[in-house]
Scaffold this active site. Structure first.
Site, PDB file in Angstrom:
ATOM      1  N   ASP A   1      22.312  -6.175   8.402  1.00 20.83           N
ATOM      2  CA  ASP A   1      21.944  -5.980   7.001  1.00 20.83           C
ATOM      3  C   ASP A   1      22.483  -4.633   6.517  1.00 20.83           C
ATOM      4  O   ASP A   1      22.739  -3.723   7.322  1.00 20.83           O
ATOM      5  CB  ASP A   1      20.423  -5.964   6.837  1.00 20.83           C
ATOM      6  CG  ASP A   1      19.770  -7.278   7.224  1.00 20.83           C
ATOM      7  OD1 ASP A   1      20.460  -8.310   7.249  1.00 20.83           O
ATOM      8  OD2 ASP A   1      18.554  -7.256   7.506  1.00 20.83           O
TER       9      ASP A   1
ATOM     10  N   ASP B   1      20.919  -1.748   4.934  1.00 19.76           N
ATOM     11  CA  ASP B   1      19.575  -1.221   4.708  1.00 19.76           C
ATOM     12  C   ASP B   1      19.654   0.045   3.871  1.00 19.76           C
ATOM     13  O   ASP B   1      20.363   0.999   4.245  1.00 19.76           O
ATOM     14  CB  ASP B   1      18.891  -0.909   6.043  1.00 19.76           C
ATOM     15  CG  ASP B   1      18.723  -2.144   6.905  1.00 19.76           C
ATOM     16  OD1 ASP B   1      18.094  -3.103   6.431  1.00 19.76           O
ATOM     17  OD2 ASP B   1      19.217  -2.147   8.042  1.00 19.76           O
TER      18      ASP B   1
END
Length: 222
Positions: free
Chosen positions: A144, A146
Site C-alpha cells: 500500500d 501509506d
C-alpha cells in the site's frame, strides 16, 4: 529528557536512540540476539517509531521497529528510557520519492498536488517510510501507499473526496490516517465513508476513542 517530556510523544513519532542505550536494551532482550538487522539498528542511525503504550510501561517510551519481509516482517516492541531517545523530524512524502516504485510516480504526484491544493503536507508511513529511511527492501508489488495527513483543525472541504478519487484509479491501495491536532489518528477512508453522525475510531497513544465523523471534519475539539 525527563519522563514528563516523554509523555508528549505521539503515535507515529520517529525517535532516534542513543547507541549505548540500544546496547543496554539488547542486553536485557536475549530473544532479539539473533534477529536480523536489530543489533546495529541504532549504530546505523535508523529510528524507531512510537507505538501505543501498554499497562506497566509508565515512565518508559514505548517504541517499535518493523522488519522487512525478507527478515520475517516481524514487528518488534521495545521500551526505552526517556533520556535515551530524541525526536526526529517527520518524513514528508516528497522526501521519499527516490524510494517509490516507478509505477507509483503518477499517483504520488497527484497526491502531492491534492495536498498542496488544500494546504496539507502528506507524511510517509508504512513500507515506503521504512524503505526510504533504511534502504532495506520493505516494498513489494502488493504494498500500500501509506500516508499520514496532519490537520490543524477542520478537514478541508473536498479533500477526502479528492483522495478517494485518486484511490479509485490508483494501481495500489491508498491507506493511512488523518492526524488530528490532539494527536489522535483516524483512518481517512473510514472518515470519508461515515455519515456525519456516525462514530469512527480515533487512535491515541494511550487509548482508543469513538467520535462523530462530523465533529472531526469540523475540527471540533474532543
Amino acid at each position: 529528557m525527563n519522563p514528563a517530556a516523554a509523555e508528549s510523544y505521539r503515535r507515529h513519532d520517529l525517535l532516534d536512540v542513543a547507541p549505548g542505550a540500544w546496547a543496554a536494551m539488547l542486553a536485557d532482550r536475549p530473544d532479539l540476539k539473533d534477529v536480523p538487522q536489530v543489533a546495529d539498528w541504532a549504530l546505523l542511525r535508523r529510528p524507531v517509531i512510537l507505538r501505543r503504550s501498554h499497562p506497566g510501561e509508565g515512565g518508559l517510551v514505548p517504541a517499535g521497529l518493523p522488519l522487512p519481509p525478507r527478515d520475517g516482517k516481524r514487528r518488534i516492541g521495545l521500551v526505552l528510557p526517556p533520556e535515551a531517545v530524541r525526536l526526529r523530524v517527520p518524513v514528508a512524502l516528497s522526501a521519499t520519492r527516490a524510494a517509490c516504485p516507478d509505477a507509483w510516480d503518477a499517483v504520488v504526484a497527484e497526491v502531492a498536488a491534492l495536498g498542496e491544493a488544500h494546504g496539507l503536507v502528506p507524511r510517509a508511513f508504512g513500507s515506503l517510510l521504512w524503505q526510504s529511511l533504511t534502504g532495506l527492501p520493505y516494498l513489494s508489488g502488493t504494498s500500500d501507499l501509506d500516508l499520514l495527513w496532519p490537520v490543524a483543525g477542520a478537514v478541508p472541504g473536498g479533500f477526502l473526496d479528492g483522495l478517494a478519487a485518486i484511490d479509485a484509479r490508483a494501481p495500489m491501495r491508498l491507506d493511512g490516517e488523518m492526524l488530528l491536532p490532539d494527536g489522535g489518528g483516524v483512518n481517512w477512508r473510514e472518515l470519508h465513508e461515515a455519515a456525519p453522525g456516525e462514530a469512527v475510531l480515533v487512535k491515541h497513544r494511550d487509548r482508543l476513542a469513538l467520535r462523530e465523523a462530523g465533529a472531526i471534519l469540523a475540527g471540533d475539539p474532543e
